[in-house]
Every structure is written in structure tokens, then in C-alpha cells.
Design an enzyme around this catalytic site. Structure first.
Site, PDB file in Angstrom:
ATOM      1  N   THR A  12       0.727  -1.056  -0.042  1.00 17.26           N
ATOM      2  CA  THR A  12       0.069   0.157   0.066  1.00 17.26           C
ATOM      3  C   THR A  12       0.792   1.293   0.012  1.00 17.26           C
ATOM      4  O   THR A  12       0.736   2.186  -0.499  1.00 17.26           O
ATOM      5  CB  THR A  12      -1.066   0.030   1.246  1.00 17.26           C
ATOM      6  OG1 THR A  12      -1.726  -1.132   1.128  1.00 17.26           O
ATOM      7  CG2 THR A  12      -1.707   1.247   1.199  1.00 17.26           C
ATOM      8  N   ASP A  86      -0.697  -6.989   4.139  1.00 22.23           N
ATOM      9  CA  ASP A  86      -1.546  -8.441   3.937  1.00 22.23           C
ATOM     10  C   ASP A  86      -0.646  -9.453   4.683  1.00 22.23           C
ATOM     11  O   ASP A  86      -0.992 -10.171   5.325  1.00 22.23           O
ATOM     12  CB  ASP A  86      -1.972  -8.709   2.472  1.00 22.23           C
ATOM     13  CG  ASP A  86      -3.114  -7.857   2.235  1.00 22.23           C
ATOM     14  OD1 ASP A  86      -3.540  -6.779   3.079  1.00 22.23           O
ATOM     15  OD2 ASP A  86      -3.733  -8.098   1.379  1.00 22.23           O
TER      16      ASP A  86
END
Length: 330
Positions: A12, A86
Site C-alpha cells: 500500500t 497483508d
């Protein structure tokens, strides 16, 4: 001033919106350092640009090798790795298992993308660089720096999908008060394991959920499909329902390792119950994962079985849960 190597892998922190196509990792490590205050000398290497949900064991091995090369460079004092949230807990843990240098290796990332109106990546990266540069954090292994908190890689897990501080678990090693880094604990670390080989890339380890009412079909399929190990995400202190004791016994006899973990976020696996519970699963050949939750237990099982290891060696490593020792503020 310290000399810090920044390794970019995507996530991200490197992602931007493509409209209806969602966020995609695009920025290279060279792009991420543009906002740094330059209190330290930084060098960069872009290892890959990927969402961490796409990573394979082969990618983790490449990241581990890049980190090893960086800490072996005599001009480098510490390493920062930018990574997606993640699966950061898995990659960071693998690196911690094999990290043999006193130089800090610090993972960081972001909860909001680079083109957000209020991106958190720049501050996280700034703090990760400070952590990697800190002499007080030498010898603490691989760390994760996020939203002002620095935690050990071992025991870390993603506790929120959207929070600015999304991680829990592990040992809080340090935190920032303003721009000042305060060290509060030092993890006691076991001896490092061997670096992953190309065999690690091909190793199959499956997590099987032992939810209420679950049967053994998925477990048996994983074993018959060639899994080197299966991690049971047990209930409570490490339990599973009817049929699992017999299935575990058959798998172990056939050469498949079985690791017993727990789906509970906090607390170790402590085989307590009979009647098909944890006590019987261990008697059938399952190896308790200690303090490791299923994702990190899977990484350890994959590394060990790819080397390869004996059941006794796997049991010894799993039960060698490190603690922590107090530290002084700095």
C-alpha cells in the site's frame, strides 16, 4: 548519521488508485524516499513492486537474500524493507528466523495509499529509518515499525484491516514520543536458521481450519496432494473435532508433518483436553506450535521441511519460544 539501505517490495505504501480497477502497487523505492528528512544517508534497491497478497515463497526468498546482502555490506548500518500489510507478518518472520547480523532490519508500510489525501507511508518510513539507525536496536533481530510503535516480528499479526496502527502481538520493543525513540525491551532470540534454498520455493504447507463441525476432508486432501506439512488452526488451546486424531496419525505415518496451532489471537498452544482434543492430537503425532499462530507456524514449517528437518528438530525449534528482557529508554 547512519547509513541505511531501503529495500522496496511494493504494498500500500507504494500503491496508487486506478479508479474502478482499485489500488495497484506502482511506486519504486526511489519514489518513496523523496519525503525523507535526510537525517541519515540512505541508499535504495527495488527488489519488486507487488501487492503482498500476491507473494509466493520464491519472492520471500528473494527478499531474504536482498536483506542478507544488505547487512553484509560493511557500509550499511541498518536495513528498512517497505512491504504490504497483508502478509508482512510472514515475510518479516521468515527474515527473523534466518537473520544472523546484529544490524537492525525494520519492516514498514502503510494503511493508506501514496496518493491518499493523508498518506501515512512517509511518516512510517521516516520512523523505520530512525529505528534502523538506532545503536540501541542492534541485536534485536527483525522488527516492524508502524504508527510510532516498533514490534518484534515473531508473534506479530495483522489485527485490523483499516486501522492506522493495524498490528498486534509480538513484543513492543520501542515507541516514538515525538521524534524521540524510546527502547523498552529487547527480544531474547534463538539461534538463526539456515537461509531458504530453492527447495523452499516448491515446499507446500497448508493451513486447515478446525472450525466447529469441520470434517477432515480438506486435511486429507492437503496430505494426499503432497503437502510437506499441514498446520491445524485449532480451537481454544489447540483442539479439533471428530476424526482429526485418526487423520493426523495417518498423515504422520505417511511422512507429512502436522503442526497444531490455534485460531485464538493471544496465548500459546497448551494441549489440555482429551476425547479427541489437543492431548490426543499430540499423541497422534501433531507438534504444538507454542506461541506461533497459523501463518507464522506455516512459514517455520516450510523453512524447516525444505532443509529438511526431523520431527525432533521441528519440535525443538517450535518450543524454543524466546522471551524478552527489559531495555532502557533512549
Amino acid at each position: 548519521m547512519a547509513s541505511i539501505r531501503i529495500l522496496g517490495t511494493g504494498g500500500t505504501i507504494a500503491s496508487r488508485s486506478t479508479g474502478p480497477g482499485g489500488l495497484i502497487a506502482k511506486d519504486h523505492a526511489e519514489d518513496l524516499i523523496q519525503t525523507l528528512s535526510r537525517r541519515h544517508t540512505v541508499s535504495v534497491r527495488n527488489v519488486m513492486v507487488s501487492g503482498s497478497y500476491q507473494l509466493q515463497f520464491s519472492d520471500l526468498r528473494l527478499i531474504a537474500q536482498a536483506a542478507r546482502n544488505a547487512v553484509m555490506d560493511s557500509t550499511v548500518d541498518g536495513v528498512v524493507i517497505t512491504h504490504g500489510t497483508d502478509t508482512m507478518e510472514e515475510t518479516a518472520f521468515l527474515l527473523d528466523l534466518v537473520h544472523s547480523s546484529p544490524k537492525p532490519v525494520v519492516f514498514t508500510g502503510a494503511s493508506r495509499p501514496a496518493d491518499s489525501s493523508a498518506p501515512d507511508g512517509p511518516d512510517n518510513l521516516e520512523q523505520a529509518v530512525e529505528a534502523a539507525a538506532s545503536p540501541e536496536l542492534r541485536g534485536t533481530g527483525v522488527l516492524v515499525s508502524f504508527a510510532g510503535k516498533i514490534r518484534s516480528a515473531r508473534g506479530l499479526f495483522l489485527a485490523s484491516t483499516t486501522a492506522a496502527d493495524p498490528y498486534a502481538g509480538g513484543t513492543e520493543v520501542a515507541h516514538f514520543i515525538g521524534d524521540s525513540l524510546h527502547v523498552t525491551a529487547r527480544p531474547l532470540r534463538p539461534s538463526p536458521l539456515r537461509m531458504p534454498s530453492e527447495e523452499f520455493d516448491r515446499t507446500r504447507v497448508t493451513i486447515v481450519d478446525c472450525a466447529l463441525g469441520a470434517d477432515t476432508d480438506l486435511f486429507s486432501h492437503a496430505v494426499h496432494a503432497g503437502a510437506a506439512a499441514v498446520v491445524l488452526a485449532g480451537t481454544g488451546t489447540g483442539n479439533a473435532g471428530p476424526g482429526f486424531v485418526e487423520a493426523v496419525q495417518d498423515a504422520v505415518r505417511g511422512g507429512c508433518f502436522v503442526v497444531l496451532s490455534s485460531r485464538v489471537p493471544y496465548g500459546p498452544v497448551i494441549p489440555t483436553y482429551g476425547d479427541g482434543g489437543g492431548v490426543d492430537l499430540v499423541r497422534a503425532g501433531a507438534i504444538p506450535s507454542g506461541d506461533l499462530k497459523p501463518p507464522q507456524a506455516r512459514i517455520l514449517a516450510a523453512l524447516l521441511t525444505s532443509q529438511p528437518a526431523t520431527p525432533e528438530q521441528i519440535h525443538r525449534v517450535l518450543t524454543a519460544a524466546p522471551g524478552r528482557q527489559g531495555g532502557q529508554s533512549g
